[in-house]
Write a protein that holds these residues in place. Structure first.
Motif, PDB file in Angstrom:
ATOM      1  N   THR A 182       0.965  -1.277   0.020  1.00  0.00           N
ATOM      2  CA  THR A 182       0.124   0.001   0.017  1.00  0.00           C
ATOM      3  C   THR A 182       0.884   1.284   0.011  1.00  0.00           C
ATOM      4  OG1 THR A 182      -1.893  -1.236   1.197  1.00  0.00           O
ATOM      5  CG2 THR A 182      -1.812   1.195   1.352  1.00  0.00           C
ATOM      6  N   GLN A 187       2.271   1.951  -3.325  1.00  0.00           N
ATOM      7  CA  GLN A 187       1.319   2.468  -4.507  1.00  0.00           C
ATOM      8  C   GLN A 187       0.927   4.052  -4.081  1.00  0.00           C
ATOM      9  OE1 GLN A 187       0.008   1.023  -7.052  1.00  0.00           O
ATOM     10  NE2 GLN A 187       1.225  -0.909  -6.558  1.00  0.00           N
ATOM     11  N   ARG A 241       3.684   5.858  -5.362  1.00  0.00           N
ATOM     12  CA  ARG A 241       3.688   5.815  -6.875  1.00  0.00           C
ATOM     13  C   ARG A 241       2.671   6.977  -7.347  1.00  0.00           C
ATOM     14  NH1 ARG A 241       1.477   0.477 -10.599  1.00  0.00           N
ATOM     15  NH2 ARG A 241       0.936   1.646 -12.273  1.00  0.00           N
ATOM     16  N   HIS A 242       1.845   6.846  -6.559  1.00  0.00           N
ATOM     17  CA  HIS A 242       0.325   7.903  -6.894  1.00  0.00           C
ATOM     18  C   HIS A 242       0.863   9.350  -6.974  1.00  0.00           C
ATOM     19  CE1 HIS A 242      -3.374   9.848  -7.471  1.00  0.00           C
ATOM     20  NE2 HIS A 242      -3.605  10.381  -6.216  1.00  0.00           N
ATOM     21  N   GLN A 259      -2.028  -6.679 -12.427  1.00  0.00           N
ATOM     22  CA  GLN A 259      -2.288  -5.413 -12.825  1.00  0.00           C
ATOM     23  C   GLN A 259      -3.674  -5.526 -13.287  1.00  0.00           C
ATOM     24  OE1 GLN A 259      -0.480  -2.554 -12.230  1.00  0.00           O
ATOM     25  NE2 GLN A 259      -2.370  -1.568 -13.028  1.00  0.00           N
ATOM     26  N   TYR A 300      -5.968  -0.773  -3.703  1.00  0.00           N
ATOM     27  CA  TYR A 300      -4.613  -0.357  -4.145  1.00  0.00           C
ATOM     28  C   TYR A 300      -4.710   0.599  -5.220  1.00  0.00           C
ATOM     29  CZ  TYR A 300      -3.490  -4.490  -1.666  1.00  0.00           C
ATOM     30  OH  TYR A 300      -3.103  -5.593  -0.606  1.00  0.00           O
TER      31      TYR A 300
END
Length: 440
Positions: A16, A19, A22-23, A340, A384
Motif C-alpha cells: 500500500t 502505491q 507511485r500515486h 495489474q 490499491y
C-alpha cells in the motif's frame, strides 16, 4: 532542525505504501497544481536500501514528475527514538503500516506528542475507537489532527453520508435515514483482495468484545433515539426490488459513520473558522449492506462467512485462517498481490439511498418520510488504486486547510475532520466521484 517535510509516507516499502508513493509521482504529472511551490516530502521505513530502490524506480518511471525526489527517513514502529525523529520532521504523516491494532498506537502517540498531523488507511474499528478515547484530549491540547480510516475504509461512505445530509440542508429538508449499498465490479481476471485486509478482518472479528467494552466506557454522546419511524435493519440475506440480493456490511464503514455522528453530537468537530452556509450535520439512522450478484453467490457467501466467523472466534482458528487465506475466502484474498489486470478491471460503487422530510420533525411522529435523495459514489479498484488516491487527498486537505482554520484538532474520522474543507472536490479530480442520482 531544517524545515519540516510537508508529507511523509511511512511504510513506503509495503504494497500500500508503495502505491501511495507511485500515486504521488503520477499526480505530480497529471495535476501539478496540487503541489504548491517548494513542496518537500519524505518516505520512511526500516531499510535505507529498499527506500532508495523504490525512489529510484519511480524517478526512472516518471521522468516528467514535477516534484523533487523524496528524502529517506529510517523508522520502525518498535523504535521510539526513530518514530519521534520522523514525526518531529513532518507536517502530515501518512501511515501505511498495519495491522494497526498491533502497530498503530506507537505512531499515533509519537504524532500527538511531537505536533505531527496524521492520516492512515486502517479499517479496524476497535483501533480507531480506542485511539479516539485515549488520545483525543491530548491531540487537542497539542493542536494536532489525527484522522483514521482515510482510504476506501471509510472516506467514500463517511463523506458520502455527510454529502447527503448537506443536500437535505441546502433544500431546507430534514434527513431521517440513509441506507448504503456497496457494489464491487470485476472483470474477466476476477477479484483479489490484499492479505493485510484479510488479516485485519480476522483480528477484527476476534476483538468484537473489546470493541463493545470500549464503547461502553466512551464519554461521547450517545446517538438519540429516532423521533421518526425506525429504519429496519436486515440482519440476514434480503432481495431488494431495485438493487437485488444484499447482506449486512461487516467491515468498518458502519462503525466509522456511527463514530462520526457521535463526535459531531459531542461538539468535538468544531473548527477555528466557519465557512458561510456550512452547518453541523444532523444525526440520521444508518444501515449498510454488501450487494451480491446472484443467489449462488449468496449461498457461497453464507457458507464461507459461517466458517470464517467460527474460526475467527479462537486463537487457533485465527491462525488457521491467516495461514490459508485463499482456502477460506474462495480465492478472493491471498498472500499473492493482485495482478495489474485485476486492478485495472475492478471498481466500486456505493449507493446511498436516503429519506427525509420537507419540514421540521415532530417528536414521536408516525408520519412516513416524504422526500428522497439517492447519491452514487464511484471509484476505481478499492484497495490499491482508490485508497492511495484518497489518503493522499486527505493528507493534502490537512496540509492546505488546517493553517486556514478549517480543520479541527483531535482524533477524528474523515467527515468530522474534513466537513469544512474541499475534500470531495479534491476526490473528484482523482476519480472518486459523488453524484446525485435522483432527488424528489
Amino acid at each position: 532542525m531544517s524545515e519540516k517535510f510537508d508529507i511523509t509516507v511511512f511504510g513506503a516499502t509495503g504494497l500500500t505504501g508503495k502505491q501511495i508513493v507511485r500515486h504521488i509521482y503520477e499526480l505530480s504529472i497529471d495535476l501539478p497544481k496540487f503541489f504548491k511551490p517548494g513542496f518537500r516530502w519524505a518516505i520512511a521505513g526500516r531499510s535505507q536500501e529498499r527506500l532508495e530502490a523504490i525512489a529510484q524506480e519511480f524517478v526512472d518511471r516518471y521522468p516528467k514528475a514535477t516534484i523533487p525526489k523524496p528524502a529517506f527517513l529510517i523508522a520502525s514502529v518498535t523504535q521510539r527514538e526513530e518514530l519521534d525523529a520522523m514525526t518531529k520532521q513532518t507536517k502530515v504523516l501518512i501511515n501505511a503500516v498495519g495491522p494497526f491494532r498491533f502497530m498503530g498506537e506507537y505512531v499515533v502517540r509519537s504524532c500527538v506528542e511531537n505536533g505531527c498531523n496524521y492520516v492512515d488507511v486502517t479499517g479496524e474499528p476497535e483501533f480507531v475507537e480506542r485511539m479516539q478515547r485515549t488520545y483525543h484530549d491530548k491531540a487537542v491540547a497539542n493542536k494536532v489532527t489525527i484522522v483514521h480510516s482515510c482510504g476506501f475504509d471509510s472516506v467514500p461512505t463517511d463523506m458520502g453520508v455527510l454529502y447527503t445530509k448537506n443536500l437535505y440542508t441546502e433544500k431546507g429538508w430534514v434527513p431521517s435515514q440513509i441506507e448504503c449499498f456497496l457494489k464491487i465490479h470485476t472483470g474477466p481476471s476476477g477479484l483479489r483482495g490484499g492479505y493485510a485486509t484479510f488479516e485485519s478482518a480476522v483480528h477484527g472479528f476476534g476483538s468484537a468484545e473489546l470493541l463493545r467494552e470500549i464503547r461502553s466506557a466512551s464519554t461521547l454522546k450517545k446517538l438519540p433515539r429516532p423521533e421518526v419511524p425506525k429504519l429496519a435493519f436486515h440482519k440476514g440475506t434480503k432481495k431488494d426490488q431495485e438493487l437485488g440480493y444484499h447482506v449486512p456490511f461487516v467491515f468498518a464503514d458502519p462503525s466509522i459513520v456511527r463514530l462520526s455522528q457521535q463526535i459531531f453530537l459531542s461538539g468535538l468537530a468544531t473548527t477555528e473558522k466557519k465557512k458561510p452556509n456550512v452547518t453541523l450535520p444532523p444525526p440520521v439512522q444508518f444501515a449498510a449492506y454488501l450487494l451480491l450478484p446472484s443467489l449462488w453467490v449468496v449461498i457461497l457467501y453464507t457458507i464461507y462467512g459461517f466458517i470464517f466467523s467460527v474460526l475467527a472466534g479462537s486463537p487457533w482458528g485465527r491462525n488457521l485462517l491467516l495461514s490459508h487465506p485463499d482456502l477460506f475466502s474462495a480465492g478472493i484474498f491471498s498472500k499473492q498481490h493482485p495482478t495489474q489486470e485485476q486492478l485495472d478491471q475492478s471498481s466500486f460503487e456505493f449507493i446511498l439511498r436516503s429519506k427525509g422530510y420537507d419540514h421540521a420533525i415532530t417528536s414521536g411522529t408516525t408520519e412516513l418520510p416524504n422526500k428522497e435523495i439517492k447519491v452514487v459514489i464511484r471509484g476505481p479498484e478499492a484497495g490499491y488504486v482508490a485508497t492511495p488516491r484518497i489518503v493522499l487527498q486527505c493528507a493534502m486537505a490537512i496540509l492546505y486547510n488546517k493553517n486556514e482554520g478549517y480543520v479541527p484538532n483531535g482524533v477524528l474520522t474523515p467527515s468530522t475532520a474534513f466537513w469544512e474543507t474541499d475534500l470531495i472536490e479534491r476526490l473528484r479530480y482523482v476519480g472518486i466521484t459523488y453524484d446525485i442520482s435522483n432527488s424528489n
